[in-house]
Design an enzyme around this catalytic site. Structure first.
Site, PDB file in Angstrom:
ATOM      1  N   ASP A  51       0.834  -1.192   0.000  1.00 51.62           N
ATOM      2  CA  ASP A  51       0.000   0.000   0.000  1.00 51.62           C
ATOM      3  C   ASP A  51       0.877   1.253   0.000  1.00 51.62           C
ATOM      4  O   ASP A  51       1.846   1.351   0.761  1.00 51.62           O
ATOM      5  CB  ASP A  51      -0.894  -0.020   1.246  1.00 51.62           C
ATOM      6  CG  ASP A  51      -1.840   1.160   1.317  1.00 51.62           C
ATOM      7  OD1 ASP A  51      -2.680   1.297   0.417  1.00 51.62           O
ATOM      8  OD2 ASP A  51      -1.725   1.941   2.287  1.00 51.62           O
ATOM      9  N   GLU A  84       1.868  -0.380  -5.033  1.00 54.65           N
ATOM     10  CA  GLU A  84       0.961   0.704  -5.381  1.00 54.65           C
ATOM     11  C   GLU A  84       1.873   1.928  -5.524  1.00 54.65           C
ATOM     12  O   GLU A  84       2.266   2.538  -4.521  1.00 54.65           O
ATOM     13  CB  GLU A  84      -0.082   0.934  -4.295  1.00 54.65           C
ATOM     14  CG  GLU A  84      -1.077   2.024  -4.664  1.00 54.65           C
ATOM     15  CD  GLU A  84      -2.077   2.324  -3.545  1.00 54.65           C
ATOM     16  OE1 GLU A  84      -3.236   2.660  -3.857  1.00 54.65           O
ATOM     17  OE2 GLU A  84      -1.695   2.229  -2.356  1.00 54.65           O
TER      18      GLU A  84
END
Length: 751
Positions: A419, A456
């Site tokens: 993330d 990401e």
């Protein structure tokens, strides 16, 4: 047996004279077994009224002195960090560079009615002359139980806020290396929403039995079909028809593996399953204090599985074993397990509303968080969540690597999606790094060598690295440009045909230049944050009023189109267009595709594009809606996935050249052209023709001649009603032209 102070730790109270008498007797009985430099305190929980407690303590003082265990204390060893079993007991080791005092706090299993002090903590003050090696504090205790012990630390140090220190010895802190974490037992149990969290360990249980025939799926990256999902939301709804105690759990997911197989995916990407506090928003009055964190992007500990995803309120040890059962079952079905991991920030919030559970109180400055020493030591915030984990500090880097290795070795995880991974590319002062040590270490680590590693590639500080993420030939990326370009083309934005062609053919413009492969692009249109697929074609604007932030949260750049009406409607033409558009998006997912849980039946969040805090039907998989659409929408989604897996022309080892694709297009420069057709060539002889029409009118297209001794069969026409929208064996009789309907797509196969 669970210590009685769970699910919450009581506040410590001043000792009464009778309590002091008891403690003096206990220390006298046990003192010969302690080292002279060790100081022990056993404090009492405020679980009884003062008078009742005093009376009971006086009556049982002599019995308690005999029943309270004695311990032999040793200096301990600096490694490994965390709690470990050694020859002479249980060793505890924790890193803190700036601490001036460290106290180990223990709560032992209950010992029946005699344990009138259950709920208190035994505390061992560590002597820096005996219990410290470098910056690591350590102690070894003999005769401790090998399981069911809860532990934490009180840590004190400099009070220089402006220099980045946040020490407070009143807090009992979770060990960053705790392999298991105990807190409340049931997800969303509001009666215990203020409960504390402590580490625990289990050296009693037998090793998990993975089975003689067990093997890892080891799916090549190019062949992945990824299903992003939330463990709890997948089966929490009553419509899952599971027993109450396994809804929303690892065990519940096991029960629904047949659905995943029917859909055709071969990898699940689980939203965070590290221990987190679902009630973090309810610890103080704020606009979000009605919310329950159901996505989990707020890590408490990087080693421990989310205990409340275990069934039946079994706690940390039971949940850990159940998590392994889930992984084993998924692997047995040929499905890989990828974890969405959050190392960019933790649950401890910002300096305005600090919530100290671990890292902040252990060593905030320099070590665990990025701080701005030019601004009174305030936390830097590149995560959008109030703090930024200091990932490239050597100590933190090793913590992250140890965490990842633990998930691979202990839980057999197949890969990780990181993330806001651009945070991991920042130095200790927040500046971007060209060759981030952590990113390189993950790519080169021997234990992680078999794992998929997916970034990401952006953060909330503007470090957008799509196509340029440091990779060492290993890192894949969520391709945010694929998402945006497909959304804009399919909904009919002008001038997007070239970008659309580039994305569906592998995004060579992004990945060829740094020697990566097409499969390093994880292609998606929908992810957990943002609109669902159905909302993407039903709303022009986000509708986040239920989040309590006045509609200020969530992205405004959705590239969505409501097909002529905002929100729910009974208009059959608009409904048909929306489902047609959803099928177009699904057909356009090529390369390594990722879809979102619920898109296979058309899940709606009613325009909420940031639903992280709703533990309701807004996020829950609605099994009754799936069953209602099994014969049409779900059928199309499933058939397309299975078809894609049977035809390797959709996934490539290398970027396409002229022998791999023919573009039936001579109008690239016309921004008003919204039609694209091309043929994919399989070197084994197969050919697939695709055409996408984003105009609001029919396009009569010339079909190229089929290869020798073959003819075209229609497999997909998204304009047709089910079951004609997908015919696996193909429909013959395709002539030299085909009328492609407005906002539709077709797929022909040469047979």
């Amino acid at each position: 047996m669970v210590p009685s102070f769970l699910p919450s730790l009581p506040q410590m109270q001043p000792f009464l004279p009778s309590e002091l008498l008891l403690i003096f007797k206990w220390v006298a009985a046990a003192g010969n077994d302690f080292q002279a430099r060790s100081r022990v305190k056993h404090r009492t929980a405020n679980v009884y009224g003062r008078q009742a407690r005093e009376r009971v303590l006086e009556e049982e003082a002599s019995e308690m002195a005999e029943a309270t265990p004695s311990f032999k204390i040793f200096p301990g060893q600096a490694f490994p960090l965390g709690a470990s079993e050694v020859d002479n007991g249980i060793n505890f080791a924790i890193f803190s560079q700036h601490a001036t005092a460290v106290t180990l706090c223990l709560s032992l299993p209950q010992r029946g009615e005699l344990d009138m002090l259950a709920g208190g903590m035994i505390e061992f003050s560590l002597d820096p002359n005996l219990n410290k090696t470098g910056d690591i504090w350590h102690i070894c205790i003999e005769d401790l139980p090998r399981s069911n012990v809860l532990y934490g630390y009180r840590i004190d140090g400099p009070k220089d806020w402006d220099k980045g220190h946040r020490f407070d010895s009143n807090n009992i802190l979770i060990d960053p290396y705790a392999k298991l974490v105990e807190g409340r037992r049931n997800f969303g149990d509001a009666k215990h929403k203020l409960s504390k969290f402590l580490g625990t360990y289990d050296f009693d249980s037998l090793p998990f039995d993975w089975g003689e025939d067990y093997k890892l799926p080891n799916i090549p990256e190019r062949d992945l079909v990824v299903y992003e999902m939330n463990v709890r939301a997948f089966t929490a709804d009553e419509s899952s028809c599971l027993d109450q105690d396994i809804r929303g759990t690892y065990a519940g997911l096991i029960e629904k593996i047949p659905h995943l197989l029917e859909l055709g995916i071969n990898a699940v990407e689980l939203l965070p399953v590290f221990e987190f506090d679902e009630f973090e928003f309810q610890r103080r009055p704020n606009p979000r204090d009605h919310m329950i964190n159901t996505w989990g992007y707020s890590t408490i500990n990087f080693f421990a599985p989310m205990s409340r995803y275990g069934s039946g309120g079994g706690g940390a040890v039971s949940a850990s074993r159940e998590f392994k059962e889930m992984v084993k079952a998924l692997h047995g079905a040929g499905i890989e397990v990828i974890l969405d991991v959050v190392y960019n920030h933790t649950n401890e919030a910002d300096d305005k509303h600090p919530y100290t559970t671990s890292f902040r109180g252990i060593d905030n400055k320099v070590v665990y968080y990025m701080v701005d020493l030019n601004n009174e030591g305030q936390l830097l915030n590149f995560s959008g969540c109030g703090n930024t984990f200091n990932c490239n500090h050597p100590v933190v880097m090793e913590l992250i690597l140890d965490s990842l290795r633990n998930w691979v070795v202990e839980y057999h995880i197949d890969g990780f999606r990181f993330d806001l991974a651009s945070v991991l590319c920042r130095g200790t002062d927040g500046s971007p790094l060209g060759a981030p040590p952590l990113i390189r270490a993950i790519a080169k680590d021997a234990t992680l060598s078999r794992c998929k590693i997916i970034a990401e590639p952006w953060d909330c500080g503007g470090l957008y690295l799509v196509g340029s993420f440091p990779n060492w030939d290993r890192w894949a990326e969520w391709n945010g440009k694929y998402r945006d370009d497909l959304r804009r083309f399919i909904k009919g934005d002008p001038g997007m045909k070239g970008a659309f062609a580039t994305r569906v053919s592998g995004s060579a413009d992004l990945y060829r230049k740094n020697k990566r492969k097409p499969y390093h692009s994880v292609n998606f249109v929908i992810a957990h944050d943002g609109f669902t697929l159905r909302d993407l074609v039903s709303y022009n604007f986000k509708h986040n009023e239920a989040n309590g932030e006045g509609g200020n949260d969530g992205s405004n750049d959705n590239f969505s189109w409501n097909c002529g009406f905002e929100g729910e409607t009974d208009n059959v033409d608009i409904i048909a267009l929306r489902f047609r558009q959803m099928k177009n998006f699904h057909l356009a997912l090529m390369g390594v595709p990722m879809m979102l849980m619920g898109d296979e039946y058309g899940h709606t969040r009613y325009g909420n594009n940031n639903s992280y805090g709703h533990d309701t039907a807004l996020n829950n998989f609605r099994w009754q809606q799936l069953n209602a659409r099994k014969s049409d929408h779900f059928r199309f989604f499933s058939e397309v996935i299975h078809y894609r897996q049977k035809h390797r022309v959709f996934s490539h080892e290398n970027f396409l050249d002229r022998s791999d694709v023919t573009w039936h297009e001579d109008n690239w420069d016309n921004p008003d052209s919204k039609f694209l057709a091309f043929t994919l060539h399989d070197k084994g002889g197969g050919e697939i023709y695709l055409a996408f029409n984003a105009h609001d009118f029919f396009v009569k297209v010339s079909i190229p001649p089929a290869p020798p001794k073959r003819r075209w069969f229609r497999v997909v026409d998204t304009n047709l009603a089910s079951p004609d929208d997908f015919v696996g064996e193909g429909v013959p009789g395709i002539g030299s032209t085909y009328n492609v309907a407005p906002y539709s797509s077709i797929l022909l196969e040469a047979k």
